[in-house]
Design a protein around this motif. Structure first.
Motif, short mmCIF file in Angstrom:
data_model
loop_
_atom_site.label_atom_id
_atom_site.label_comp_id
_atom_site.label_asym_id
_atom_site.label_seq_id
_atom_site.Cartn_x
_atom_site.Cartn_y
_atom_site.Cartn_z
N ARG A 218 -2.28 12.50 5.79
CA ARG A 218 -1.04 11.80 5.42
C ARG A 218 0.16 12.53 6.02
NH1 ARG A 218 -1.61 11.44 -0.98
NH2 ARG A 218 -2.07 13.61 -0.47
N ASP B 13 -7.96 1.69 4.76
CA ASP B 13 -8.20 2.90 5.55
C ASP B 13 -9.68 3.04 5.86
OD1 ASP B 13 -5.49 4.34 5.45
OD2 ASP B 13 -5.85 3.69 3.39
N HIS C 57 -13.95 2.88 9.78
CA HIS C 57 -12.61 3.46 9.66
C HIS C 57 -11.57 2.57 10.35
CE1 HIS C 57 -14.07 7.49 8.27
NE2 HIS C 57 -15.18 7.04 8.81
N ALA C 58 -10.31 2.77 9.95
CA ALA C 58 -9.24 1.94 10.51
C ALA C 58 -9.10 2.14 12.02
CB ALA C 58 -7.93 2.24 9.80
N ASP C 59 -9.50 3.31 12.54
CA ASP C 59 -9.38 3.55 13.99
C ASP C 59 -10.57 2.97 14.77
OD1 ASP C 59 -11.50 5.22 13.44
OD2 ASP C 59 -10.50 7.07 13.99
N ASN D 265 -5.90 -4.48 5.12
CA ASN D 265 -5.09 -3.30 5.44
C ASN D 265 -5.67 -2.02 4.80
OD1 ASN D 265 -2.98 -1.83 6.49
ND2 ASN D 265 -1.53 -2.38 4.86
N ILE E 270 -4.12 5.72 -0.13
CA ILE E 270 -5.37 5.53 0.62
C ILE E 270 -6.12 4.39 -0.06
CG2 ILE E 270 -7.56 6.58 1.34
CD1 ILE E 270 -5.06 7.96 2.52
N LEU F 119 -8.77 11.81 4.82
CA LEU F 119 -7.64 10.89 4.98
C LEU F 119 -6.40 11.40 4.25
CD1 LEU F 119 -9.59 7.54 4.50
CD2 LEU F 119 -8.26 8.16 6.54
N LYS G 214 0.79 -1.23 0.00
CA LYS G 214 0.00 0.00 0.00
C LYS G 214 0.83 1.29 0.00
CE LYS G 214 -3.10 1.85 3.42
NZ LYS G 214 -3.94 1.56 4.55
#
Ligand code: PMT
Length: 402
Positions: free
Chosen positions: A398, A342, A367-369, A340, A317, A394, A313
């Protein structure tokens, strides 16, 4: 995008006036308040009553009409517009605006407006190619007027050539683009859409119900927001959104090759395609015959394209979709982590108004969080913009971005 927006739709005379009716329908359906101004010749083709019924507003036809001026004068029509669309725009109205002539309600209102103006020209090919018309078009473009079309095809006069009004959908899409923020300018988006087909023999294949609508809405929205968009599409009947580069593929393996070849050039990848997880181990060279009462087809696993992208990746994004029929959140969260990503857009495709081959979708954004957002039922265009809002955020997060 169109709610709270006031659009003036100027209709000048030509056989294509009937298409302006469909454009009006699209605009009102999207929530716009549309005021229609018709020239005298436009009224020869379609009556104002049709436009009045569909817009829910009185149609404006006369410059010197005491009743119409009292209700809403031409200056307030011009002032109140967020966007002015002229469809069809004849050589006559284009010539008038290019020369500053204001001698009827439409030309006067156009002259008085400070709103962006979008012309959708339509005329006979010889008229269109006439150097005077071409000169006017160039001048109007240089002055900042916007254009959509005309397109090439069979014209109402029987001629073949350029001069045909763009489709109502294309005009609508261009209007959307004029309202869209250009917050993806400079970004390269790789978007996949549609189904894949896994061939069994020369006349049969394994596939799914994806129409491509969700992915095409994403491509259209991203292009409108200034991105360079490369759309890798499985078989669909959808036209290429204006300004988008499309590569057509058939199978999952072809889609994988196309995605891997293009991914180095993209800052964002959104995989909305419904990729077949398995393909027949063998593709028969000739049509399979019904020689026995049952038949077994051996399948082998297709590569998971998104999971492969997740492994390489880098700063990209990565947005995936999850089409589920149960345990939506659990399955989507598992895919988000394993691939994997976002962001993953989860749709329960058993819900009415969601998923395959409909114009709306009902999605949750994971979301990833760990945050989960629930969106109401929205048109696929609106869902696309919601997803892109998250992508913009997103991109801003970065490393090195402030
Ligand atoms: O096209 P429409 O008619 O508008 O319908 C929209 C849609 C239902 C197709 C869309 O909203 C959607 O959910 N797309 C993903 C469908 C899907 O294949 O979901 P999945 O859960 O099986 O796959 C998860 C993700 O991995 C997807 O982003 C998929 O593109 C990707 N994938 C899956 C398998 C595979 N071999 N390679 C992949 O890259």
């Amino acid at each position: 995008m169109f709610s709270q927006k006031r659009i003036v739709l100027g209709v000048s005379g030509g056989i294509a006036v009937y298409k302006a009716v469909e454009l009006l329908r699209l605009l009102t359906k999207a929530g716009a308040d549309v005021q229609v101004v018709m020239t005298r010749s436009a009224q020869e083709f379609v009556t104002p009553l049709t436009f009045q019924t569909l817009s829910g507003n009185p149609v404006h036809t006369e410059l010197f009409n005491l009743y119409q001026e009292k209700e809403i004068g031409h200056i307030s029509l011009a002032d109140g517009a967020d966007l002015f669309i002229v469809a069809p725009a004849t050589a006559n109205i284009l010539g008038k605006v290019a020369c500053g002539i204001a001698d009827d309600l439409l030309s006067t209102t156009l002259m008085a407006t400070k709103a962006p103006v979008l012309f959708a020209p339509a005329m006979n090919v010889n008229m269109y190619e006439n150097p005077v018309v071409q000169h006017n078009l160039t001048q109007l473009r240089e002055l900042g007027y916007h254009f959509v079309g005309p397109v090439t095809g069979e014209l109402a006069c029987g001629w073949q050539g350029t001069g045909k009004l763009s489709s109502p959908e294309e005009i609508f899409s261009m209007a959307q683009a004029l309202f869209a923020p250009k917050d993806l300018a400079g970004e390269r988006l790789l978007i996949t859409a549609g189904p894949t087909r896994e061939e069994l023999d020369p006349v049969r294949y394994i596939s799914n119900y994806s129409s491509g609508k969700m992915g095409y809405a994403l491509a259209r929205a991203a292009q409108q927001r200034g991105a360079e968009v490369y759309l890798i599409s499985g078989p669909t009947a959808l036209p290429v959104p204006p300004g988008v580069r499309r590569k057509s593929v058939v199978s999952a393996l072809e889609m994988r090759d196309a995605v891997l070849a293009a991914m180095d050039y993209s800052s964002v990848v959104i995989k909305s395609a419904a990729v077949a997880d398995y393909r027949p181990r063998q593709m028969a060279t000739h049509k399979l015959k019904k020689t026995s009462d049952d038949m077994r087809v051996e399948l082998e696993k297709n590569p998971d394209i998104l999971a492969e992208l997740g492994q390489v990746k880098q700063g990209r994004i990565l947005v995936g979709f999850a089409a589920e029929t149960r345990d939506l959140l659990a399955h989507a969260a598992e895919k988000l982590a394993r691939k994997n990503l976002d962001l993953i857009v989860a749709n329960d495709v058993t819900q009415q108004g969601a998923g395959f081959n409909v114009d709306t979708n009902i999605v949750k954004l994971l979301h990833a969080d760990g945050t989960v957002e629930t969106l109401p039922q929205l048109s696929k265009d609106e869902v696309a913009h919601q997803i892109l809002d998250r992508v913009v955020r997103l991109l801003g997060q970065r490393p090195g971005q402030s």
